[in-house]
Motif scaffolding. Sequence first.
Motif, short mmCIF file in Angstrom:
data_model
loop_
_atom_site.label_atom_id
_atom_site.label_comp_id
_atom_site.label_asym_id
_atom_site.label_seq_id
_atom_site.Cartn_x
_atom_site.Cartn_y
_atom_site.Cartn_z
N THR A 254 48.65 45.81 71.02
CA THR A 254 47.77 46.32 69.96
C THR A 254 47.51 45.29 68.87
O THR A 254 46.53 45.39 68.14
N ASP A 255 48.37 44.29 68.76
CA ASP A 255 48.21 43.26 67.73
C ASP A 255 47.05 42.31 68.03
O ASP A 255 46.68 41.50 67.17
N PHE A 256 46.53 42.39 69.25
CA PHE A 256 45.46 41.47 69.65
C PHE A 256 44.21 42.19 70.14
O PHE A 256 43.13 41.59 70.21
N ALA A 257 44.33 43.48 70.47
CA ALA A 257 43.23 44.19 71.12
C ALA A 257 42.12 44.55 70.14
O ALA A 257 42.32 44.65 68.93
N LYS B 93 44.57 55.90 65.45
CA LYS B 93 44.09 54.63 64.91
C LYS B 93 45.26 53.78 64.39
O LYS B 93 45.31 52.57 64.58
N TYR B 94 46.21 54.46 63.76
CA TYR B 94 47.37 53.76 63.19
C TYR B 94 48.24 53.15 64.29
O TYR B 94 48.62 51.99 64.23
N TYR B 95 48.53 53.96 65.32
CA TYR B 95 49.44 53.48 66.37
C TYR B 95 48.80 52.43 67.28
O TYR B 95 49.51 51.65 67.92
N THR B 96 47.47 52.44 67.37
CA THR B 96 46.80 51.43 68.20
C THR B 96 46.19 50.31 67.36
O THR B 96 45.53 49.43 67.90
N LEU B 97 46.43 50.34 66.05
CA LEU B 97 45.87 49.36 65.10
C LEU B 97 44.35 49.27 65.22
O LEU B 97 43.76 48.21 65.06
N SER B 98 43.73 50.43 65.51
CA SER B 98 42.27 50.46 65.65
C SER B 98 41.56 50.47 64.31
O SER B 98 40.32 50.50 64.24
N ASN B 99 42.31 50.48 63.23
CA ASN B 99 41.70 50.42 61.90
C ASN B 99 41.44 48.98 61.47
O ASN B 99 40.91 48.73 60.38
N LEU B 100 41.88 48.01 62.31
CA LEU B 100 41.67 46.60 62.01
C LEU B 100 40.91 45.95 63.15
O LEU B 100 41.12 46.28 64.33
N SER B 101 40.10 44.98 62.80
CA SER B 101 39.36 44.25 63.84
C SER B 101 40.30 43.27 64.55
O SER B 101 41.33 42.87 64.01
N ALA B 102 39.90 42.88 65.75
CA ALA B 102 40.70 41.92 66.50
C ALA B 102 40.77 40.59 65.76
O ALA B 102 41.82 39.92 65.78
N ALA B 103 39.69 40.20 65.09
CA ALA B 103 39.69 38.93 64.36
C ALA B 103 40.69 38.96 63.20
O ALA B 103 41.41 37.98 62.97
N GLU B 104 40.72 40.08 62.46
CA GLU B 104 41.65 40.19 61.34
C GLU B 104 43.10 40.16 61.84
O GLU B 104 43.96 39.50 61.26
N LYS B 105 43.38 40.88 62.91
CA LYS B 105 44.73 40.90 63.46
C LYS B 105 45.14 39.51 63.94
O LYS B 105 46.27 39.07 63.76
N ARG B 106 44.16 38.81 64.54
CA ARG B 106 44.48 37.47 65.04
C ARG B 106 44.84 36.53 63.88
O ARG B 106 45.76 35.72 63.99
N ARG B 107 44.09 36.64 62.76
CA ARG B 107 44.40 35.80 61.60
C ARG B 107 45.81 36.09 61.08
O ARG B 107 46.56 35.17 60.73
N ARG B 108 46.18 37.36 61.05
CA ARG B 108 47.52 37.72 60.57
C ARG B 108 48.60 37.22 61.53
O ARG B 108 49.65 36.73 61.09
N CYS B 109 48.36 37.33 62.82
CA CYS B 109 49.33 36.82 63.80
C CYS B 109 49.48 35.30 63.65
O CYS B 109 50.60 34.77 63.79
N GLN B 110 48.37 34.62 63.37
CA GLN B 110 48.43 33.18 63.23
C GLN B 110 49.27 32.78 62.02
O GLN B 110 50.05 31.83 62.07
N ARG B 111 49.12 33.53 60.92
CA ARG B 111 49.91 33.23 59.73
C ARG B 111 51.40 33.40 60.01
O ARG B 111 52.24 32.62 59.56
N MET B 112 51.72 34.45 60.74
CA MET B 112 53.13 34.69 61.08
C MET B 112 53.66 33.58 61.98
O MET B 112 54.77 33.08 61.79
N TRP C 277 54.50 39.87 53.24
CA TRP C 277 55.76 39.85 52.50
C TRP C 277 56.89 40.46 53.35
O TRP C 277 58.03 39.99 53.32
N TYR C 278 56.56 41.52 54.09
CA TYR C 278 57.56 42.17 54.94
C TYR C 278 58.04 41.20 56.01
O TYR C 278 59.25 41.08 56.27
N PHE C 279 57.10 40.48 56.62
CA PHE C 279 57.47 39.54 57.66
C PHE C 279 58.31 38.40 57.10
O PHE C 279 59.34 38.02 57.67
N GLU C 280 57.89 37.86 55.97
CA GLU C 280 58.61 36.72 55.40
C GLU C 280 60.01 37.12 54.93
O GLU C 280 60.95 36.34 55.03
N SER D 277 54.49 44.19 60.54
CA SER D 277 54.08 43.30 59.47
C SER D 277 52.57 43.29 59.30
O SER D 277 52.05 43.09 58.20
N ILE D 278 51.84 43.50 60.39
CA ILE D 278 50.37 43.54 60.31
C ILE D 278 49.94 44.68 59.40
O ILE D 278 48.98 44.56 58.63
#
Length: 893
Positions: free
Chosen positions: A224-227, A246-265, A201-204, A195-196
């Motif tokens: 990887t969702d938090f690193a 980068k795709y498999y380790t979600l290294s294309n996103l910052s930790a702060a952005e991933k954290r915001r998305r996890c929080q929304r979920m 929309w995919y998650f919901e 979903s990240i």
Amino acid sequence: MTHDKPKAVLHVDLDGAAHIYRHHGWNYPLDHDPLFETGIANLLDFLAQNELRATLFVVADQLDHPKSRALLQRAVDAGHEIASHTLTHPELRRLGRDDRRRELVDSKARLEKELGVTVRGFRAPSYQIDRETFALLAEAGYQWDSSVFPNAKFARQLEALSIEPFPHHPLLDTPLLELPLPDSPGPVPFHPSYSILLGQWYFERGLRRHRKTGAPLVMLFHLTDFANPLPADALPRTVLDNWRAKYYTLSNLSAAEKRRRCQRMLDAVRRHYRVATTRELVAEDVRERKLVLGIATTHETSAALYRGHDCLAAISEERLDRVKFSTKYPPKLSIESVVNTAGVDPREITDVVIAGLPPGKLFKRFVANQAEDTFEYHALNDYIPHANKLLYRAFAWTRSLGYRGVLGFLEEKYGIRPRLHFAPHHQCHAASAYRTAPFDDALIVTADGVGDYVSVTVASGSGGRMKLLHSIGYPHSFGQFYTACTQVLGFRANRHEGKITGLSGFGKVDPQLYDKVRSTLRGSGKGFKLDKRYYSEGIIRGWSTKALKRGEDLFETLQYRNFKAPLRRLLKGHSREDVACVFQTILEEQLVELVRPFAEQTGLRNLCLAGGVFANVKANAALFRGLGFDQVYIFPNMGDGGLSCGAALELLQAEPRPFDSVYWGPDFTEAQMEAALRAQAPAGVSFRRYDDVERVIAELLAAKKVVARFNGRMEFGPRALCNRTILYAADEPEANNWLNKRLGRTEFMPFAPVAMKEHADELFLGIQGTEHALKFMTIILDCTEFTRQKCPAIVHVDGTARPQLVTADINPSMHRILTHYHELTGVPLLVNTSYNMHEEPIVCTPEDGVRAFLDSKLDFLAMGPFVATLAGTAELPQQGTAHGARSEVEARR
């Protein structure tokens, strides 16, 4: 209120970069793992901020690195649960059993030792989990697993009927609890990680889909969702691999952005779920499977109620609505009866299993089966005027549209809405035999007229698993073959096949006739095929709306015919005894030829049989002895009535566990029996109560009286096993004729015997390997000279008999009768025939028993502790209770 919400638990896979790289075949260039180190730290902060406790799946080799180990210890100190994640998960299924066991055991042991925790849970990618892994996890002491998506693909992988979106025990005989991950709303698994990348929309969408199941939510994140993103020097050099890493380790996103998305979920989940710990969820064992209701749908509807391995109650609808082979659906009377007989709260019923495919799946098989049949041209008379059996297929599919109607009845009657499952017809037959067998490894053969457009299956069974080896589709059917003989000789289809079996003993194998009948087969063995110029289910000769409303079998209502005119012409001029004998002989030969290659291929020495064809006791013996199996077992209710048991057992995935009796029907109190007898006093019924009624019955039998016996819980299945039976001395050769006439029957088989098991070797030959089958009267044995001389009424013309062997444990009352009878006569055996009038089901209630007694005018009715007779028929014995039997005058008041 919060407590009304279903639970959600948070699971996190702690795969580091080194493991991700290994999985994709890349070299990991660093001697430390920044993804793991930053991921754990960020994850623990996120969980602390949200006041959550999560379950962390740890790959044991992370303990090799001091920094990683220190972070894991920090997670333990914060109160998070540690579970095991397999090290070789991409290759887990390719490992041998010993290597797999070592990995599961060693991982658990190391985590527990070095982190000072108890490891209860396990996870591997779902595509790596199979039935053997589940068994190894249970053996290693894991309490739960969270690997599998509840969809058909993984059900097949586990060789299970279905997988639920609820915590459940995937295999009845292991203590392991499965916490299934949410099924995917699209082509990729439903993980927050995806979903990240794919968006909120995919998650919901996945969340809305899962909420409809009412199941708790197992929400899986990855490290990887938090690193933090991996540093550039840790990424592969090639452009494609660099992008993929980068795709498999979600290294294309910052930790702060991933954290915001996890929080929304997480916030979205909390609106609908109460976030709890896995320990809470497992302890509660949400929606534990308590009672399973199996339903048979076809030629004989029935219901069976199971708690685990144990059948609490089972009954066919015919015993209650009094319509022979009743096809009423849903079988409302049967469902009510099993609930009442078991004495359970219907709200405990968590699952209902229908023995038959749902309409969607059945329609696909309908089309494929119809197409195959249509293009398999045998003759013009297969197309005109019989529409190539299209009517039968259409009827079977139309009926399946109403299968879900059982839920409406349960909701209306009991206010419950259990989970609904479907199991293929022949899979239910196979489960009924294999999962109740006295052995674990077996060859399983099912054969009947047709079920879900299949006629025959051969499977292997081992360790609670059944593997299909071969199947034969409709219309090529041993059942159709034998029923055609039944009809062409003037008897009723699906009802009088047993008469053909008996009649066959009086005939001979005329070589000319044998060749004629053999020529009506186009294939043999694995390729068994009927020549459709001679056989067809589809010729309608009439219609009876009244019979259909009564619940009569549709094929009887339509007066279907399974043979064509050329078959009748082919058999013209031959006696019906010889025709029956030839059909019986060819049936036995073809069954042996079908099974032989699979017996040789598998090397299995035990045989399980189910399906209507195996009501044929002579065929059972021929198959067992013809291929030299060590043991044989036939499910006691081998026809469609037994599908309710098979359906429940297949859902439960029960490992084989035998039982000694099928007294699963209703029982009645003395007061109910007495009331039924007293009500018929005006018709001339008089009765007394006896303390030692078994001795009284034995004395009556020794005096050559016919005694109907009604006692205890009713048997489940077509055989009378002494609780709804008619007993008589076996020393009169003529008894078969005069007693059948008295009962309005036209039978060719002699009466079957009931005998004391401890005297079996004096009475019968070739018992070894048939011991369990003999408890249920499902196979024939050769008789000893003693039996031939002393018990001619139960010996067939070929010197065989179909015995039931009883012990004091299986049926104490019947065993006492036989014991007393043996003391009086020196013979430990009696005639045992079903307690019913001709063309009626076996009696069920005391009222049924008294009515049948009046109609048959037998000498005595022994109902529970009472013995009754009819005025002018016989005198009641004077031996009464210790305080004196009530007089006939008192009994009539």
